[in-house]
Design a protein around this motif. Structure first.
Motif, PDB file in Angstrom:
ATOM      1  N   VAL A 174       1.900   6.748  -6.940  1.00  0.00           N
ATOM      2  CA  VAL A 174       0.869   7.695  -7.367  1.00  0.00           C
ATOM      3  C   VAL A 174       1.307   9.132  -7.099  1.00  0.00           C
ATOM      4  CG1 VAL A 174      -1.492   8.472  -6.913  1.00  0.00           C
ATOM      5  CG2 VAL A 174      -1.005   6.036  -7.105  1.00  0.00           C
ATOM      6  N   VAL A 175       1.895   9.364  -5.925  1.00  0.00           N
ATOM      7  CA  VAL A 175       2.358  10.715  -5.601  1.00  0.00           C
ATOM      8  C   VAL A 175       3.467  11.153  -6.545  1.00  0.00           C
ATOM      9  CG1 VAL A 175       3.516  12.087  -3.823  1.00  0.00           C
ATOM     10  CG2 VAL A 175       1.627  10.588  -3.193  1.00  0.00           C
ATOM     11  N   LEU A 186       1.145   4.142  -2.948  1.00  0.00           N
ATOM     12  CA  LEU A 186       0.947   5.561  -2.673  1.00  0.00           C
ATOM     13  C   LEU A 186       2.131   6.390  -3.158  1.00  0.00           C
ATOM     14  CD1 LEU A 186      -0.610   7.869  -1.325  1.00  0.00           C
ATOM     15  CD2 LEU A 186       0.530   7.281   0.820  1.00  0.00           C
ATOM     16  N   LEU A 241       0.820  -1.203   0.000  1.00  0.00           N
ATOM     17  CA  LEU A 241       0.000   0.000   0.000  1.00  0.00           C
ATOM     18  C   LEU A 241       0.863   1.265   0.000  1.00  0.00           C
ATOM     19  CD1 LEU A 241      -2.835   1.241   0.164  1.00  0.00           C
ATOM     20  CD2 LEU A 241      -2.680   1.073   2.649  1.00  0.00           C
ATOM     21  N   VAL A 242       1.926   1.258   0.790  1.00  0.00           N
ATOM     22  CA  VAL A 242       2.817   2.421   0.839  1.00  0.00           C
ATOM     23  C   VAL A 242       3.525   2.620  -0.497  1.00  0.00           C
ATOM     24  CG1 VAL A 242       4.892   3.361   1.937  1.00  0.00           C
ATOM     25  CG2 VAL A 242       3.107   2.298   3.336  1.00  0.00           C
TER      26      VAL A 242
END
Length: 295
Positions: free
Chosen positions: A16-17, A13, A9-10
């Motif tokens: 995406v960032v 993220l 999950l990290v």
């Protein structure tokens, strides 16, 4: 969620960032060129805006209370500012080819002044708000972990066991009668009536005599008289002297002393009298010395 799921999950993220930053980086770079920044400053400008957004996001995860609300305000303000600049970049095609006039982001003058002020104030705000957020994170002290319900119940149970054990040791156990019934193995004849069981008397607890309160005599406030006789060794053997005799002894003891050295303490030690008599003798001697030159 297990450790692998959290790690995935990290990583998603971060990906995406990173892609969103790349899209926003192009617009913010063109805006920086339009307000007068050189190529190096324009390249670093997106890190100033979007980088502070990432810092404020991390601060919101660490801080609590008023500090966390402050970090959320900084995150929201810079998010809106980045959104406005990206929106202006999409509305002004001349920014893409760098053919726009220097310092001209909108045709309407008030809107242009507001946009230029916004674009030029973001780096200064990043210095101020970023330093404040880092200071708050470094000085943050996490709250103590509260005791869980399981530990609380365990501690309560332990206290109950201890108090019960103490109660058993201090109080004698009560004797209770136990009735044991032995099953009858003989065949049952239903024609005969059953035998009635005799009630077993219960053992009554021994009566406890109440504690009698005895009257205590009040302490007398009258002074007690001395019992017995005072031994002869404790009595003073010095004969009682008259005031004139004490004055003569004080004169002889202070004959060669000046007036400033004639004190009641010195007379008391020399004559062996009470402090009251010593002060009287001192005053009398000083009065005699003061009247002597006049005579």
């Amino acid at each position: 969620m297990n450790r692998k799921g959290r790690a995935a999950l990290v990583l998603a993220l971060v990906a995406v960032v990173g892609m969103a930053f790349r899209v926003s980086w192009n617009a913010l770079r063109d805006i920086a060129n339009a307000v007068g920044a050189d190529d190096t400053a324009a390249t670093l400008y997106p890190f100033v805006v979007d980088g502070l957004m990432a810092l404020a996001l991390v601060a919101t995860l660490v801080l609590a209370g008023d500090a966390r609300r402050f970090a959320l305000r900084v995150l929201g303000a810079y998010t809106i500012a980045s959104l406005v600049l990206n929106y202006v970049h999409g509305l002004v095609p001349e920014l893409h080819g760098r053919t726009v006039d220097w310092g001209r982001l909108a045709d309407w003058d008030p809107a242009n002044w507001a946009l230029v002020l916004l674009a030029t104030s973001l780096p200064v705000g990043s210095i101020y708000f970023g330093s404040d957020l880092v200071a708050k994170v470094l000085h943050h002290r996490p709250a103590p972990i509260p005791v869980t319900a399981a530990n609380a119940e365990e501690s309560t149970e332990t206290e109950r066991k201890r108090s019960t054990a103490d109660l058993v040791e201090s109080t004698p156990p009560q004797v209770t009668a136990t009735v044991v019934r032995v099953p009858d193995r003989s065949p049952v004849d239903h024609r005969k009536p059953g035998l009635a069981l005799k009630p077993i008397p219960q053992i009554a607890p021994a009566p406890v005599a109440p504690i009698e309160r005895r009257a205590v005599a009040a302490e007398s406030t009258r002074p007690r008289r001395a019992t017995g006789r005072v031994p002869a060794a404790a009595k003073s053997t010095r004969p009682k002297r008259t005031p004139e005799q004490l004055l003569n002894e004080a004169r002889s003891a202070t004959a060669g002393l000046p007036d400033e050295k004639v004190t009641a303490e010195g007379i008391r030690r020399a004559v062996h009298t009470s402090p009251v008599n010593a002060r009287k003798l001192r005053d009398a001697l000083l009065a005699e010395r003061a009247a002597a030159p006049a005579a």
